[in-house]
Design an enzyme around this catalytic site. Structure first.
Site, PDB file in Angstrom:
ATOM      1  CE  LYS A 157      -4.479  -1.498   1.859  1.00  0.00           C
ATOM      2  NZ  LYS A 157      -4.305  -2.911   2.047  1.00  0.00           N
ATOM      3  CD  GLU A 185     -11.801   5.355   2.085  1.00  0.00           C
ATOM      4  OE1 GLU A 185     -11.300   6.504   1.715  1.00  0.00           O
ATOM      5  OE2 GLU A 185     -11.931   4.704   1.399  1.00  0.00           O
ATOM      6  CB  SER A 214      -0.204  -8.185  -1.095  1.00  0.00           C
ATOM      7  OG  SER A 214      -0.935  -9.083  -0.612  1.00  0.00           O
TER       8      SER A 214
HETATM    9  C1  LIG Z   1      -5.034  -3.839   1.331  1.00  0.00           C
HETATM   10  C2  LIG Z   1      -4.515  -5.139   1.165  1.00  0.00           C
HETATM   11  C3  LIG Z   1      -4.632  -6.022   0.066  1.00  0.00           C
HETATM   12  C4  LIG Z   1      -6.018  -5.705  -0.729  1.00  0.00           C
HETATM   13  O1  LIG Z   1      -5.793  -4.653  -1.621  1.00  0.00           O
HETATM   14  P1  LIG Z   1      -5.676  -4.311  -3.372  1.00  0.00           P
HETATM   15  O2  LIG Z   1      -5.882  -3.158  -3.510  1.00  0.00           O
HETATM   16  O3  LIG Z   1      -6.589  -5.221  -3.843  1.00  0.00           O
HETATM   17  O4  LIG Z   1      -4.282  -4.711  -3.258  1.00  0.00           O
HETATM   18  C5  LIG Z   1      -3.954  -7.019  -0.062  1.00  0.00           C
HETATM   19  N1  LIG Z   1      -2.773  -7.454   0.566  1.00  0.00           N
HETATM   20  C6  LIG Z   1      -2.649  -6.831   1.455  1.00  0.00           C
HETATM   21  C7  LIG Z   1      -1.473  -7.261   2.451  1.00  0.00           C
HETATM   22  C8  LIG Z   1      -3.453  -5.494   2.162  1.00  0.00           C
HETATM   23  O5  LIG Z   1      -3.017  -4.903   3.084  1.00  0.00           O
END
Ligand SMILES: *Cc1c(COP(=O)(O)O)cnc(C)c1O
Length: 420
Positions: free
Chosen positions: A88, A110, A379
């Site tokens: 993020k 938000e 992610s």
């Molecule tokens: C917020 C988040 C997501 C989902 O958000 P995307 O916009 O779909 O990437 C996925 N993995 C993690 C670790 C997150 O914090």
């Protein structure tokens, strides 16, 4: 790179917002369109992510796990190693640079589980901006450690007491703020959704992920991978991992959504597979939404807070419709199995969101040959999710620990209530 057709991707996208917000979106779009092809701007962004967030993140081979599953060679793109523990921050840092160029001094956002709020607070502190984060009052109680850090970082966190006291109400409140403050305030959107130009803009900054994967694959594998797999909440890490490969037809792109408990209404967050979601307009844009016949948004479920969303990136909705992206889903039990397998076999603690990509990726890898390569976008890291994870895999011996920790969290919450 993905380019919209006047804010649209096929039939999805657009900008459905109150008149008063149009000038701010146009100003943002003009600035973004002027900078996105400017190599010095991209270099400035790369330098910020390198100096501050540990980029480039590694491409890690999972040798033991690949052998155990007996299929393709599995690699992880390590977005979990970013500052703040997830992808993020890439998007948020990029938007921070745009805010500076626009000469604005204040940002708002938000947040539901708090991850996007925390990333925004970190960016605001680093770049010297004022930040106000809107969060449902119930979410504040549930995710107090993120609120604690946002405040320590100098952001104002506003608890929203209306309605169900969660993300939806926080979104309404943030939009109300923006309508009255557009002159000096930028709204930091956290994923590849919302009104144009956000889907395109967020995908552009997250595109650093796939650009690195491409270079690293050439250096470490000697060719492009056969498949890239990412989890899909709003779609930003997926668009980031796919972006640079859209024209490489031989590279399969797979998005994994939260299959939850079942495909029954309210028990999942699957929007890209046929039969669950339908096209609609809400929250400022057109996409596939989980909704009833009257267009009322439906309930969602996921063990991962970040995947629990009724809409999805209009870009992914379009790329799925055209067949470029293959939709998959992973159910809660498959996610927990993948989570445990990665930890025990490779020593990496994944976020529950990312574990959906692992579940989908492992399943596909098993059907592939050992001379094929699959890259899974990790992610985020999971150690920040300790309580969610402990609740997702309840074990009798953890109950005392959970009880004690929840009492401590409550004490902290009460002791810091006066702080804003
Ligand atoms: C917020 C988040 C997501 C989902 O958000 P995307 O916009 O779909 O990437 C996925 N993995 C993690 C670790 C997150 O914090």
């Amino acid at each position: 790179m993905i380019r919209s057709d006047n804010g649209y991707f096929g039939e999805f996208g657009g900008r459905y917002v109150p008149e008063i917000l149009l000038p701010a979106l146009t100003e943002l779009e003009d600035m973004f369109f002027a900078l996105r092809d400017d190599p010095t701007f991209w270099q400035e962004y790369l330098t910020l992510t390198q100096e501050f967030s540990g980029r480039p993140t590694p491409l890690t081979p999972l040798r033991r796990l690949s052998k155990e599953l007996g299929g393709a060679q599995i690699w992880l793109k390590r977005e979990d190693l970013n500052h703040s523990g997830a992808h993020k921050v890439n998007n948020v840092l990029g938007q921070g640079l745009l805010v500076q160029r626009m000469g604005k001094k204040r940002v708002i956002a938000e947040t539901g589980a708090g991850q996007h709020g925390l990333a925004t607070a970190i960016m605001a502190a680093r770049l010297g901006l004022d930040a106000t984060i809107y969060m449902g009052a119930d979410d504040i109680e549930r995710q107090y450690s993120n609120v604690f850090w946002m405040r320590q970082l100098g952001s104002k966190v506003v608890g929203v007491e209306t309605g169900a006291r969660t993300l939806k109400e926080a979104l309404d409140e943030a939009l109300r703020d923006w309508a009255g403050s557009v002159e000096n305030t930028h709204y930091v959107l956290g994923t590849a959704c919302g009104p144009a130009p956000f889907p395109e803009l967020v995908s552009y900054f997250q595109g650093v992920i796939s650009q690195e994967i491409k270079q690293q694959a050439m250096a470490q594998i000697g060719r492009l991978p056969d498949e890239i797999v990412a989890c899909v909440g709003g779609g930003s890490n997926a668009m980031g991992a796919f972006g640079a490969f859209l024209e490489d037809d031989k590279v399969g792109l797979v998005g994994v959504e939260a299959g939850g408990l079942s495909f029954k209404e309210g028990e999942h967050s699957v929007r890209l597979l046929p039969d669950t979601a339908t096209p609609g307009i809400a929250q400022g844009y057109k996409t596939l939404f989980l909704q009833n016949e009257d267009g009322q948004l439906g309930d969602t479920h996921s063990i991962a807070a970040g995947l629990d969303y009724v809409g999805v990136s209009p870009i992914l909705a379009h790329l799925t419709q055209t067949g470029r992206v293959t939709p998959e889903s992973a159910q809660d039990h498959e996610v927990t199995d993948a989570f445990k397998l990665l930890m025990k076999t490779e020593g990496i603690i994944p976020a529950l969101e990312s574990s959906h990509a692992l579940a989908g990726g492992f399943k596909r890898a098993k059907t592939m040959r050992p001379d094929q390569h699959i890259v899974i976008n990790l992610s985020g890291r999971g150690d920040k999710d300790i309580f969610n994870i402990a609740r997702a895999f309840p074990q009798p011996e953890w109950s005392d620990f959970l009880q004690r920790e929840s009492e401590r969290a409550k004490e902290l919450f009460e002791a810091t209530q006066g702080e804003k």
